[in-house]
Design a protein around this motif. Structure first.
Motif, PDB file in Angstrom:
ATOM      1  N   ILE A  80       1.234  -0.009  14.648  1.00  0.00           N
ATOM      2  CA  ILE A  80       2.275   0.438  13.719  1.00  0.00           C
ATOM      3  C   ILE A  80       1.951   1.847  13.232  1.00  0.00           C
ATOM      4  O   ILE A  80       0.867   2.097  12.697  1.00  0.00           O
ATOM      5  CB  ILE A  80       2.384  -0.524  12.524  1.00  0.00           C
ATOM      6  N   ILE A  81       2.901   2.751  13.401  1.00  0.00           N
ATOM      7  CA  ILE A  81       2.726   4.134  12.957  1.00  0.00           C
ATOM      8  C   ILE A  81       3.381   4.348  11.592  1.00  0.00           C
ATOM      9  O   ILE A  81       2.842   5.030  10.733  1.00  0.00           O
ATOM     10  CB  ILE A  81       3.305   5.112  13.989  1.00  0.00           C
ATOM     11  N   PHE A  82       4.560   3.774  11.394  1.00  0.00           N
ATOM     12  CA  PHE A  82       5.259   3.848  10.110  1.00  0.00           C
ATOM     13  C   PHE A  82       5.778   2.455   9.763  1.00  0.00           C
ATOM     14  O   PHE A  82       6.332   1.768  10.623  1.00  0.00           O
ATOM     15  CB  PHE A  82       6.447   4.815  10.166  1.00  0.00           C
ATOM     16  N   ARG A  83       5.597   2.048   8.499  1.00  0.00           N
ATOM     17  CA  ARG A  83       6.180   0.790   8.044  1.00  0.00           C
ATOM     18  C   ARG A  83       6.716   0.957   6.622  1.00  0.00           C
ATOM     19  O   ARG A  83       6.355   1.891   5.907  1.00  0.00           O
ATOM     20  CB  ARG A  83       5.202  -0.373   8.154  1.00  0.00           C
ATOM     21  N   TYR A  84       7.547   0.009   6.227  1.00  0.00           N
ATOM     22  CA  TYR A  84       8.302   0.128   4.985  1.00  0.00           C
ATOM     23  C   TYR A  84       7.398   0.177   3.752  1.00  0.00           C
ATOM     24  O   TYR A  84       7.710   0.869   2.778  1.00  0.00           O
ATOM     25  CB  TYR A  84       9.283  -1.041   4.889  1.00  0.00           C
ATOM     26  N   ALA A  85       6.287  -0.545   3.768  1.00  0.00           N
ATOM     27  CA  ALA A  85       5.389  -0.528   2.613  1.00  0.00           C
ATOM     28  C   ALA A  85       4.889   0.881   2.319  1.00  0.00           C
ATOM     29  O   ALA A  85       4.728   1.265   1.149  1.00  0.00           O
ATOM     30  CB  ALA A  85       4.213  -1.470   2.848  1.00  0.00           C
ATOM     31  N   GLU A  86       4.634   1.675   3.359  1.00  0.00           N
ATOM     32  CA  GLU A  86       4.217   3.063   3.139  1.00  0.00           C
ATOM     33  C   GLU A  86       5.289   3.834   2.394  1.00  0.00           C
ATOM     34  O   GLU A  86       4.992   4.629   1.492  1.00  0.00           O
ATOM     35  CB  GLU A  86       3.897   3.749   4.468  1.00  0.00           C
ATOM     36  N   ILE A  87       6.546   3.618   2.765  1.00  0.00           N
ATOM     37  CA  ILE A  87       7.650   4.315   2.111  1.00  0.00           C
ATOM     38  C   ILE A  87       7.708   3.943   0.633  1.00  0.00           C
ATOM     39  O   ILE A  87       7.887   4.812  -0.246  1.00  0.00           O
ATOM     40  CB  ILE A  87       8.976   3.979   2.814  1.00  0.00           C
ATOM     41  N   LEU A  88       7.560   2.670   0.331  1.00  0.00           N
ATOM     42  CA  LEU A  88       7.578   2.232  -1.060  1.00  0.00           C
ATOM     43  C   LEU A  88       6.413   2.835  -1.836  1.00  0.00           C
ATOM     44  O   LEU A  88       6.566   3.256  -2.996  1.00  0.00           O
ATOM     45  CB  LEU A  88       7.539   0.709  -1.131  1.00  0.00           C
ATOM     46  N   LEU A  89       5.251   2.902  -1.232  1.00  0.00           N
ATOM     47  CA  LEU A  89       4.089   3.489  -1.889  1.00  0.00           C
ATOM     48  C   LEU A  89       4.258   4.994  -2.078  1.00  0.00           C
ATOM     49  O   LEU A  89       3.793   5.551  -3.085  1.00  0.00           O
ATOM     50  CB  LEU A  89       2.827   3.191  -1.085  1.00  0.00           C
ATOM     51  N   THR A  90       4.904   5.642  -1.124  1.00  0.00           N
ATOM     52  CA  THR A  90       5.211   7.063  -1.291  1.00  0.00           C
ATOM     53  C   THR A  90       6.107   7.263  -2.505  1.00  0.00           C
ATOM     54  O   THR A  90       5.883   8.157  -3.337  1.00  0.00           O
ATOM     55  CB  THR A  90       5.890   7.614  -0.028  1.00  0.00           C
ATOM     56  N   LYS A  91       7.128   6.435  -2.620  1.00  0.00           N
ATOM     57  CA  LYS A  91       8.024   6.528  -3.773  1.00  0.00           C
ATOM     58  C   LYS A  91       7.252   6.301  -5.068  1.00  0.00           C
ATOM     59  O   LYS A  91       7.427   7.051  -6.043  1.00  0.00           O
ATOM     60  CB  LYS A  91       9.160   5.522  -3.650  1.00  0.00           C
ATOM     61  N   ALA A  92       6.404   5.291  -5.091  1.00  0.00           N
ATOM     62  CA  ALA A  92       5.642   4.989  -6.307  1.00  0.00           C
ATOM     63  C   ALA A  92       4.755   6.162  -6.701  1.00  0.00           C
ATOM     64  O   ALA A  92       4.695   6.547  -7.878  1.00  0.00           O
ATOM     65  CB  ALA A  92       4.804   3.733  -6.094  1.00  0.00           C
ATOM     66  N   GLU A  93       4.056   6.749  -5.733  1.00  0.00           N
ATOM     67  CA  GLU A  93       3.166   7.870  -6.052  1.00  0.00           C
ATOM     68  C   GLU A  93       3.958   9.070  -6.552  1.00  0.00           C
ATOM     69  O   GLU A  93       3.541   9.755  -7.500  1.00  0.00           O
ATOM     70  CB  GLU A  93       2.328   8.251  -4.831  1.00  0.00           C
ATOM     71  N   CYS A  94       5.081   9.338  -5.936  1.00  0.00           N
ATOM     72  CA  CYS A  94       5.902  10.473  -6.370  1.00  0.00           C
ATOM     73  C   CYS A  94       6.424  10.263  -7.794  1.00  0.00           C
ATOM     74  O   CYS A  94       6.454  11.206  -8.597  1.00  0.00           O
ATOM     75  CB  CYS A  94       7.071  10.672  -5.410  1.00  0.00           C
ATOM     76  N   LEU A  95       6.834   9.056  -8.096  1.00  0.00           N
ATOM     77  CA  LEU A  95       7.319   8.769  -9.451  1.00  0.00           C
ATOM     78  C   LEU A  95       6.219   9.010 -10.482  1.00  0.00           C
ATOM     79  O   LEU A  95       6.483   9.504 -11.588  1.00  0.00           O
ATOM     80  CB  LEU A  95       7.816   7.328  -9.542  1.00  0.00           C
ATOM     81  N   VAL A  96       4.987   8.681 -10.116  1.00  0.00           N
ATOM     82  CA  VAL A  96       3.865   8.907 -11.030  1.00  0.00           C
ATOM     83  C   VAL A  96       3.571  10.394 -11.170  1.00  0.00           C
ATOM     84  O   VAL A  96       3.447  10.918 -12.281  1.00  0.00           O
ATOM     85  CB  VAL A  96       2.609   8.159 -10.546  1.00  0.00           C
ATOM     86  N   GLU A  97       3.454  11.092 -10.047  1.00  0.00           N
ATOM     87  CA  GLU A  97       3.084  12.502 -10.101  1.00  0.00           C
ATOM     88  C   GLU A  97       4.165  13.358 -10.758  1.00  0.00           C
ATOM     89  O   GLU A  97       3.871  14.362 -11.401  1.00  0.00           O
ATOM     90  CB  GLU A  97       2.756  13.021  -8.696  1.00  0.00           C
ATOM     91  N   LEU A  98       5.430  12.960 -10.597  1.00  0.00           N
ATOM     92  CA  LEU A  98       6.530  13.667 -11.254  1.00  0.00           C
ATOM     93  C   LEU A  98       6.745  13.161 -12.677  1.00  0.00           C
ATOM     94  O   LEU A  98       7.565  13.718 -13.410  1.00  0.00           O
ATOM     95  CB  LEU A  98       7.811  13.497 -10.433  1.00  0.00           C
ATOM     96  N   ASN A  99       5.998  12.099 -13.040  1.00  0.00           N
ATOM     97  CA  ASN A  99       6.098  11.473 -14.362  1.00  0.00           C
ATOM     98  C   ASN A  99       7.549  11.122 -14.690  1.00  0.00           C
ATOM     99  O   ASN A  99       8.039  11.363 -15.792  1.00  0.00           O
ATOM    100  CB  ASN A  99       5.532  12.394 -15.445  1.00  0.00           C
ATOM    101  N   GLN A 100       8.210  10.508 -13.713  1.00  0.00           N
ATOM    102  CA  GLN A 100       9.631  10.196 -13.848  1.00  0.00           C
ATOM    103  C   GLN A 100       9.882   8.768 -14.335  1.00  0.00           C
ATOM    104  O   GLN A 100      10.648   8.560 -15.261  1.00  0.00           O
ATOM    105  CB  GLN A 100      10.354  10.412 -12.512  1.00  0.00           C
ATOM    106  N   ASP A 101       9.232   7.803 -13.680  1.00  0.00           N
ATOM    107  CA  ASP A 101       9.541   6.412 -14.011  1.00  0.00           C
ATOM    108  C   ASP A 101       8.326   5.548 -13.689  1.00  0.00           C
ATOM    109  O   ASP A 101       8.223   4.960 -12.606  1.00  0.00           O
ATOM    110  CB  ASP A 101      10.759   5.949 -13.225  1.00  0.00           C
TER     111      ASP A 101
END
Length: 564
Positions: free
Chosen positions: A402-423
């Motif tokens: 597996i090169i890309f899977r959905y859990a990675e996408i969700l974790l990317t979203k979570a990290e971005c929300l934290v670093e942008l201090n959005q939600d």
């Protein structure tokens, strides 16, 4: 044209000179090169050339097994044999003569440029504009991925957007890292706009994969707004979902899981995955080439959500696997677990005892052989449900990593929300989905109540969810280190977690214990000499790979990375 024909296509086109050889990206086309009279006449010709561009597209140095090796560069993984100079990364001994050669990705780029430069030769009557754009989008995605990969690992890199006619044409200088990244993103964005929403066949790149590339690289580069946007676009496709059975997607039976966005395709015999043998331990005929470390185990919480060093956690260093986050045994195979090995013979997994209860030598004892796991553990992904899912030789399999899977996408979203201090609450909601899917409890919101604390949580959960899939090193060299007050220390996480002694556990297995998680009995007084695996070093120069000296010699315009 089916992807199972990829190998014969690559050999055919390479033999005719249309593609580079495996030895030198800068090889010129020989005199028997395919001509416009014999090729570029039909859409099938284009399909053949595009298919050939997929050969080792994910990593032109070691192919699809790169994802398994790359965690061995980090604190959570280990490689003993130093195959392809991989161990040198983990122990900090890379040099221009002993390092992974990811510079070979230019071979893949050349195949893509071959299509881009020649596709217009096909008569318009032989191919629709939609077909043409989809073909172009596939190779521009691979070319964009390749340039992005090079920029991530080397920083400055050569931008190769044409097929060199002469050797001198190929001798180009490195461009600034930012320019290479811009070029890569231009390719990926164009591809996302023109590629098919769903792949024509499994293994082909389509919109979800390209958007995942955009999300991944923007995250690695600290472009959180762009990464969040791409992740949301993947989610909005409504094509993917978390697999309720975590280990299913890593088995042969689960290769059509809806969590999977993109795999690297292999077909038994025709285009086989030949490295299953590297997964298994010595007793099962394996080589244990990439294995987890105790650092990985220590990241998992207790069943009640407390860290092992937290007051009241109940952690017992004599029985370190007992009462832990249930996801631990879905990630790491450790001593004491029930195990079905070679020839479907059940046994208790044991790397701690030099001699087994029947008096025979234990081939899995951590120093019994080079092929025994020197950490005493194995990665669980791709090993369950049993060894019988693979060929007897373990080198002729249809395993598709597996090169890309959905859990990675969700974790990317979570990290971005934290670093942008959005939600921060939504970030923890995402983490809860992954924890609960694995049988663990939801996040204690009262404990994680600041941006700094949620950042720590998300980083740890990303490591746990994606463990053994090749993400950790790229994460720790990009992540800033923070102190307990939430302030940056001025270092990267890699500078804190990589240097020092790498240890294993020593002890014995209690065969009379019915609970697999309590069978391992660890000797907390074992000597450092018995526990030591290797001494590791880390220098800031390792934020980027060195360019191999052979590449420097072939192109005098290249300038080596600092420190090498």
């Amino acid at each position: 044209m089916k992807l199972k024909q990829i190998l014969s296509l690559v050999l055919c086109l390479t033999g005719a000179g249309a593609l580079t050889s495996c030895d030198d990206f800068f090889d010129l086309n020989p005199k028997d090169q395919l001509t416009t009279n014999t090729f570029w006449n039909t859409s099938n010709d284009v399909d053949a050339a595009v298919t050939a561009a997929y050969n080792w597209w994910v990593n032109n140095y070691v192919g699809s097994k790169f994802i398994f090796y790359e965690d061995s560069y980090s604190d959570i993984g280990f490689n003993y044999t130093n195959a392809s100079n991989m161990r040198n990364m983990g122990r900090g001994s890379v040099s221009p003569t002993s390092a992974p050669n990811y510079w070979r990705q230019y071979e893949t780029i050349r195949r893509c440029n071959f299509v881009i430069e020649n596709i217009d030769l096909v008569p318009a009557s032989a191919m629709t504009e939609t077909q043409k754009n989809d073909f172009l989008a596939q190779v521009r995605a691979i070319r964009g991925y390749s340039h992005a990969y090079l920029a991530t690992w080397y920083g400055d890199a050569v931008i190769m957007d044409f097929v060199p006619a002469t050797a001198d044409d190929a001798k180009l200088p490195r461009e600034p890292e930012a320019k290479v990244k811009e070029h890569a993103m231009n390719d990926l964005v164009w591809s996302a706009e023109h590629i098919a929403e769903k792949p024509a066949e499994k293994g082909r790149i389509a919109k979800g994969t390209v958007l995942s590339m955009i999300a991944r690289f923007n995250l690695l580069w600290g472009n959180y707004s762009e990464a969040l946007d791409a992740a949301n676009q993947v989610i909005a496709l409504n094509q993917y979902e978390l697999d309720p059975d975590f280990l299913n997607m890593f088995s042969m039976a689960g290769q059509n899981s809806k969590e999977i966005i993109c795999t690297y395709e292999h077909v038994q015999t025709t285009y086989a995955y030949s490295d299953v043998i590297r997964f298994y331990n010595n007793s099962d005929g394996g080589w244990a080439s990439f294995v987890p470390t105790q650092n990985m185990v220590d990241m998992f919480e207790m069943a009640d959500g407390k860290m092992i060093d937290e007051a009241g956690s109940g952690y017992d260093p004599v029985h370190p696997f007992y009462n832990r986050d249930p996801r631990l045994k879905n990630t790491v195979i450790y001593s004491g677990l029930d195990w079905v090995g070679r020839n479907n013979v059940p046994r208790i997994f044991n790397t701690l005892d030099k001699t087994l209860p029947n008096g025979s030598s234990n081939k899995d004892y951590y120093t019994a052989a080079d092929n025994a796991s020197h950490t005493g553990m194995l990665w669980a992904k791709y090993l369950y449900p049993n060894q019988g899912q693979y060929s007897t030789s373990m080198n002729d399999d249809a395993l598709c990593p597996i090169i890309f899977r959905y859990a990675e996408i969700l974790l990317t979203k979570a990290e971005c929300l934290v670093e942008l201090n959005q939600d921060l609450q939504e970030a923890m909601n995402i983490i809860d989905r992954l924890r609960v899917r694995g049988g663990h409890i939801a996040v204690d919101r009262s404990k994680y109540n600041t941006q700094a604390k949620v950042r720590e949580l998300v980083r740890r959960e990303r490591t746990i969810e994606l463990a053994g899939e090749g993400f950790r090193y790229e994460d720790i060299v990009r992540w800033d280190e923070y102190d307990k007050s939430g302030a940056k220390t001025g270092r990267k996480v890699a500078e804190a977690v990589m240097p020092g002694d790498l240890y294993r556990l020593c002890g014995t297995v209690n065969y009379d214990e019915p609970d697999p998680d309590r069978r391992a009995v660890i000797d907390v007084n074992a000597t450092p000499e018995d526990r030591l695996i290797e001494v590791r070093y880390f220098d800031k120069k390792q934020f980027h790979l060195p360019i191999l000296q052979a590449e420097m010699d072939a192109n005098p315009q290249l300038v080596q990375n600092d420190g090498y």
